[in-house]
Design a protein around this motif. Structure first.
Motif, short mmCIF file in Angstrom:
data_model
loop_
_atom_site.label_atom_id
_atom_site.label_comp_id
_atom_site.label_asym_id
_atom_site.label_seq_id
_atom_site.Cartn_x
_atom_site.Cartn_y
_atom_site.Cartn_z
N GLY A 1 0.82 -1.21 0.00
CA GLY A 1 0.00 0.00 0.00
C GLY A 1 0.85 1.26 0.00
N ILE A 2 1.90 1.27 0.81
CA ILE A 2 2.80 2.42 0.84
C ILE A 2 3.47 2.62 -0.52
CG2 ILE A 2 4.89 3.38 1.89
CD1 ILE A 2 2.45 3.38 3.72
N ILE A 3 3.84 1.51 -1.17
CA ILE A 3 4.48 1.60 -2.49
C ILE A 3 3.50 2.14 -3.53
CG2 ILE A 3 5.40 0.19 -4.39
CD1 ILE A 3 6.77 -1.54 -2.25
N ILE A 4 2.21 1.76 -3.43
CA ILE A 4 1.20 2.32 -4.34
C ILE A 4 1.15 3.83 -4.20
CG2 ILE A 4 -1.26 2.47 -4.84
CD1 ILE A 4 -1.53 -0.44 -4.00
N ILE A 5 1.11 4.30 -2.95
CA ILE A 5 1.02 5.74 -2.70
C ILE A 5 2.25 6.47 -3.24
CG2 ILE A 5 0.94 7.50 -0.89
CD1 ILE A 5 -0.75 5.58 0.76
N ILE A 6 3.43 5.90 -3.02
CA ILE A 6 4.66 6.51 -3.56
C ILE A 6 4.59 6.59 -5.07
CG2 ILE A 6 7.15 6.18 -3.84
CD1 ILE A 6 7.18 4.91 -1.04
N GLY A 7 4.14 5.51 -5.70
CA GLY A 7 4.02 5.50 -7.16
C GLY A 7 3.04 6.54 -7.66
N VAL A 8 1.90 6.69 -6.96
CA VAL A 8 0.89 7.67 -7.37
C VAL A 8 1.42 9.09 -7.20
CG1 VAL A 8 -1.37 8.63 -6.78
CG2 VAL A 8 -1.07 6.15 -6.93
N ILE A 9 2.17 9.32 -6.13
CA ILE A 9 2.78 10.65 -5.94
C ILE A 9 3.72 10.97 -7.09
CG2 ILE A 9 4.39 11.97 -4.49
CD1 ILE A 9 3.23 10.48 -2.07
N MET A 10 4.49 9.99 -7.54
CA MET A 10 5.39 10.18 -8.67
C MET A 10 4.61 10.44 -9.96
SD MET A 10 8.01 7.07 -7.71
CE MET A 10 9.00 7.19 -9.20
N VAL A 11 3.52 9.68 -10.15
CA VAL A 11 2.70 9.85 -11.36
C VAL A 11 2.09 11.25 -11.42
CG1 VAL A 11 0.54 9.14 -12.46
CG2 VAL A 11 2.16 7.42 -11.67
N ASN A 12 1.66 11.75 -10.25
CA ASN A 12 1.04 13.08 -10.21
C ASN A 12 2.06 14.20 -10.21
OD1 ASN A 12 -1.51 12.05 -10.21
ND2 ASN A 12 -1.85 12.26 -8.02
N GLY A 13 3.34 13.85 -10.19
CA GLY A 13 4.37 14.87 -10.21
C GLY A 13 4.38 15.74 -8.97
N GLN A 14 4.02 15.15 -7.83
CA GLN A 14 3.88 15.92 -6.59
C GLN A 14 5.02 15.68 -5.62
OE1 GLN A 14 -0.09 14.57 -5.65
NE2 GLN A 14 -0.95 16.54 -6.20
N LEU A 15 6.12 15.13 -6.11
CA LEU A 15 7.27 14.91 -5.23
C LEU A 15 7.79 16.21 -4.64
CD1 LEU A 15 9.33 12.19 -7.14
CD2 LEU A 15 8.15 11.93 -4.96
N LYS A 16 7.59 17.30 -5.38
CA LYS A 16 8.12 18.59 -4.89
C LYS A 16 7.47 19.01 -3.58
CE LYS A 16 4.83 21.23 -7.71
NZ LYS A 16 4.69 22.26 -8.77
N TYR A 17 6.23 18.55 -3.33
CA TYR A 17 5.55 18.91 -2.09
C TYR A 17 6.15 18.18 -0.89
CZ TYR A 17 1.97 21.08 -4.98
OH TYR A 17 1.30 21.86 -5.88
N PHE A 18 6.88 17.09 -1.16
CA PHE A 18 7.47 16.30 -0.09
C PHE A 18 8.96 16.60 0.07
CE2 PHE A 18 3.72 14.16 -1.53
CZ PHE A 18 3.14 13.71 -0.38
N SER A 19 9.44 17.59 -0.65
CA SER A 19 10.86 17.92 -0.62
C SER A 19 11.15 18.84 0.55
CB SER A 19 11.28 18.60 -1.93
OG SER A 19 12.61 19.05 -1.83
N TRP A 20 12.34 18.70 1.12
CA TRP A 20 12.76 19.54 2.23
C TRP A 20 13.55 20.77 1.75
CZ3 TRP A 20 10.86 18.88 6.97
CH2 TRP A 20 10.32 17.63 7.28
N ARG A 21 13.60 20.96 0.44
CA ARG A 21 14.33 22.12 -0.07
C ARG A 21 13.63 23.42 0.31
NH1 ARG A 21 14.66 21.21 -6.30
NH2 ARG A 21 12.47 20.82 -5.85
N LYS A 22 14.42 24.46 0.54
CA LYS A 22 13.84 25.75 0.85
C LYS A 22 13.30 26.38 -0.45
CE LYS A 22 16.85 26.83 4.79
NZ LYS A 22 17.82 27.79 5.33
#
Length: 300
Positions: free
Chosen positions: A278-299
């Motif tokens: 289930g966690i892997i599904i969510i990670i994959g969906v986040i990647m598909v939606n291009g929303q990794l930037k929301y989980f980034s710790w960059r300033k």
């Protein structure tokens, strides 16, 4: 309360209700057939939404040009979607259903490529492969497989429901019904109720009402008022303030609420491979939606 904070609160409440809905549905399926359960749920939901519309003095009239649109969306997004999901829950655990439903955005992206001509990037491709791997882990967990699709009609129906929801989501974007969300939700709930009445009459579903315990009636009221009513209402309130992309981030919490409720209320067993899938599904969906930037710790 600040508008954005309030919107986040509304979105969280909606997602928590929708996540627990799989558990409440599973809890009453031993007593009611899918059509009777759907009829009760949307009858209660439509009555609640009508009360809210009257209290808020929303106009109930709708232009004739939108009626075919509402019928199509109601049949696809309410009637067919719920029949498939409830039927799936007769043979699979609520927690598994919660994990698999989060796969829906992957189908949305694939359909957007075909009908909306969106591009498939490397990150989206990697995300699709990752999400599919997670689905295989979830479906294979209870059959003793570490990575494979279990031959269970429930898993097939659940995946079919994610495809159906993706088609519905594409149609919503294409049709663009310019009516208040509460009005649209009310008529879709009403249509979902009306469409199940012939099946209720055929199966004489009302004869099983006396078999329901107080706790099972509580689950039905929860599905009608909180899931079909307040859940959709609060979701529309969140969309009035936050951007759709930000609101969609809350969807990733839905299977977690399902998982917790299934363990606490249904005493479902915890399978580590299923949880990780289930966690892997969510990670994959986040990647598909291009929303990794929301989980980034960059300033910023």
């Amino acid at each position: 309360m600040k508008p954005q904070l309030a919107a986040s609160f509304f979105a969280t409440i909606s997602i928590s209700f929708w996540g627990v809905s799989f558990v409440s549905t599973k809890a009453v399926l031993d007593k009611l057939d899918p059509y009777t359960l759907i009829m009760l749920r949307f009858a209660i939901g439509a009555a609640f939404l009508l009360l809210v519309l009257l209290l808020k003095r929303y106009p109930l009239q709708i232009p004739l040009k939108y009626i075919p649109h509402l019928i199509v969306l109601g049949v696809l997004g309410v009637f067919i979607h719920q029949v498939i999901q409830v039927s799936a829950l007769k043979t699979i655990d609520a927690s598994s259903a919660g994990w698999i439903i989060s796969f829906s955005p992957v189908f949305t992206v694939l359909l957007s490529m075909i009908f909306l001509h969106e591009k498939l990037t490397f990150l989206k491709t990697l995300g699709i492969i990752t999400a599919i791997s997670g689905v295989l882990m979830v479906t294979g967990a209870r059959s003793g497989q570490t990575l494979g699709f279990a031959l269970n009609i429930g898993y097939f129906l659940m995946i079919l429901s994610t495809l159906n929801w993706a088609v519905y989501s594409i149609l919503v974007r294409k049709l663009q019904i310019k009516l208040p969300s509460l009005v649209v939700t009310f008529y879709m709930s009403l249509l979902g109720c009306v469409l199940t009445i012939p099946f209720l009459m055929r199966d004489r579903g009302w004869e099983k009402f006396h078999l329901l315990s107080d706790s099972e009636w509580a689950h039905i009221l929860f599905l009608g008022i909180f899931v079909s009513g307040i859940g959709y209402w609060y979701w529309s309130k969140a969309l009035e303030v936050l951007e759709a992309s930000k609101v969609s981030m809350f969807i990733y919490m839905e299977p977690l609420f399902t998982f917790i409720a299934a363990v606490l209320l249904l005493r479902e067993k915890i399978f580590f491979i299923s949880f990780m899938g289930g966690i892997i599904i969510i990670i994959g969906v986040i990647m598909v939606n291009g929303q990794l930037k929301y989980f980034s710790w960059r300033k910023r």
